[in-house]
Design an enzyme around this catalytic site. Structure first.
Site, PDB file in Angstrom:
ATOM      1  N   ASN A 172       0.839  -1.211   0.000  1.00 56.47           N
ATOM      2  CA  ASN A 172       0.000   0.000   0.000  1.00 56.47           C
ATOM      3  C   ASN A 172       0.873   1.259   0.000  1.00 56.47           C
ATOM      4  OD1 ASN A 172      -2.193  -1.716   0.209  1.00 56.47           O
ATOM      5  ND2 ASN A 172      -2.549  -1.334   2.382  1.00 56.47           N
ATOM      6  N   ASP A 190     -14.473   4.377   4.273  1.00 56.29           N
ATOM      7  CA  ASP A 190     -13.681   3.162   4.517  1.00 56.29           C
ATOM      8  C   ASP A 190     -12.279   3.626   4.905  1.00 56.29           C
ATOM      9  OD1 ASP A 190     -12.279   0.805   4.450  1.00 56.29           O
ATOM     10  OD2 ASP A 190     -12.927   0.200   2.446  1.00 56.29           O
ATOM     11  N   ASP A 230      -1.423   3.726   5.708  1.00 60.70           N
ATOM     12  CA  ASP A 230      -0.388   3.417   4.706  1.00 60.70           C
ATOM     13  C   ASP A 230      -0.307   4.528   3.660  1.00 60.70           C
ATOM     14  OD1 ASP A 230      -0.136   0.988   6.045  1.00 60.70           O
ATOM     15  OD2 ASP A 230      -1.690   0.068   4.797  1.00 60.70           O
TER      16      ASP A 230
HETATM   17  O1  RIB Z   1      -3.175  -1.094   6.630  1.00 64.11           O
HETATM   18  C1  RIB Z   1      -4.131  -1.784   5.889  1.00 64.11           C
HETATM   19  C2  RIB Z   1      -3.595  -3.100   5.437  1.00 64.11           C
HETATM   20  O2  RIB Z   1      -3.377  -3.909   6.578  1.00 64.11           O
HETATM   21  C3  RIB Z   1      -4.519  -3.897   4.565  1.00 64.11           C
HETATM   22  O3  RIB Z   1      -4.312  -3.642   3.208  1.00 64.11           O
HETATM   23  C4  RIB Z   1      -4.229  -5.320   4.959  1.00 64.11           C
HETATM   24  O4  RIB Z   1      -3.703  -6.075   3.921  1.00 64.11           O
HETATM   25  C5  RIB Z   1      -3.289  -5.236   6.147  1.00 64.11           C
HETATM   26  O5  RIB Z   1      -1.987  -5.441   5.772  1.00 64.11           O
END
Ligand code: RIB
Length: 306
Positions: A47, A251, A257
């Site tokens: 991400n 959401d 991230d």
């Molecule tokens: O921070 C969100 C992420 O945490 C998600 O995409 C999931 O895969 C976990 O790693």
């Protein structure tokens, strides 16, 4: 960082997100029907890499996928986002990482992670990518891979003078702060900060004191994320408040991230840390107004338009 190449390295995880949108969480022993489900690309490392790449950074990832259909799809997704996959390793007889995620109407999420191949990342994989990583302005890390990988990367990068950013998520009480010496930016939330330092984080002064306790152990700067209260950058002699950006959440998955990945992008574009954090807060806020993890991340053009 005197000169900037716009290159970012991510040493970390990737997951396939199995996202269920539910009206409520089932009680133990209860079966309920949820209205919607979506499959998406996730994992904290991936991400962060995608957020930085969509904003225009040249991103390389050092990560492991399983030898299953998800592994191949992850590699394709990295390539689709313009990310260098030279150091993506496919691990035989391992599943790819997966994350069942439940999102409630408030936008709040609950996440389970099954690390799979992410658990196979080693310091040797980092050494194998040394030439690539040495050309980066910043290297990003999280805690979905073995901790030894992070300790090794931090020590190596510090010896080369490369900026490092560690997001200690998901929280781990096994993290040994004494092995983070030389880390440039440590980015816990206030709960993680309290757990790692054993100090209170109830007040602003508590937070600053706990962050300085980490700085005294060799971490250079601490970015404490405070949820709806924004964030705080603490250095040896300064405190900068990063104001929260108010939006209606749809959401929240992956917003943290997006914050870290975009922070690294702005930093690697020559922006100073407080300003890079303010821009990152704006970027992350936009992502929570949309569904999905990477699906909610804006390109540079989209971000310029909001
Ligand atoms: O921070 C969100 C992420 O945490 C998600 O995409 C999931 O895969 C976990 O790693």
């Amino acid at each position: 960082m005197a000169e900037y190449s716009g290159r970012i390295g991510v040493v970390g995880s990737n997951m396939i997100d199995l996202v269920t949108y539910t009206d409520r969480m089932p009680a133990p022993g209860e079966t309920i029907e949820a209205p919607e489900f979506e499959l998406g690309f996730g994992g904290k490392g991936a991400n962060q890499a995608v957020a930085a790449a969509r904003l225009g950074s040249a991103v390389s990832v050092v990560t492991c996928v399983g030898d299953d259909m998800f592994g191949h799809q992850q590699i394709t997704n990295f390539k689709d986002n313009g990310i260098d996959t030279t150091h993506v390793h496919m691990i035989a007889n391992k599943s790819s990482g997966v994350a069942p995620i439940f999102v409630e109407p408030s936008g709040e999420n609950s996440i389970l992670i099954i690390k799979g191949a992410n658990g196979a990342l080693t310091p040797a994989h980092v050494d194998g990518a040394a030439e690539t990583l040495a050309a980066c302005d910043a290297i990003l890390m999280q805690l979905e891979v073995p901790l030894e990988v992070n300790y090794h990367t931090i020590a190596w990068a510090a010896s080369k003078g490369i900026v490092t950013v560690l997001n200690p998520a998901p929280a781990s009480t096994d993290l040994d702060v004494s092995r983070l010496a030389g880390l440039s930016f440590f980015c816990p939330n206030e709960t993680e900060l309290a757990t790692l330092t054993g100090m209170p984080t109830a007040t602003d002064d508590d937070i600053t004191a706990a962050a300085r306790h980490l700085i005294a152990q060799g971490i250079e700067q601490v970015v404490v994320t405070l949820g709806g209260r924004g964030a705080r950058l603490v250095t040896q002699d300064k405190v900068e408040e990063i104001a929260p950006i108010k939006v209606t959440p749809v959401d929240t998955t992956g917003a943290g991230d997006a914050f870290i990945g975009s922070f690294a992008h702005f930093l690697a574009s020559g922006t100073d840390a407080p300003d890079a954090l303010r821009r990152a807060a704006r970027y992350a806020a936009q992502t929570i107004t949309r569904r999905g993890t990477q699906k909610s991340y804006l390109t540079a053009e989209e971000f310029a338009g909001v």
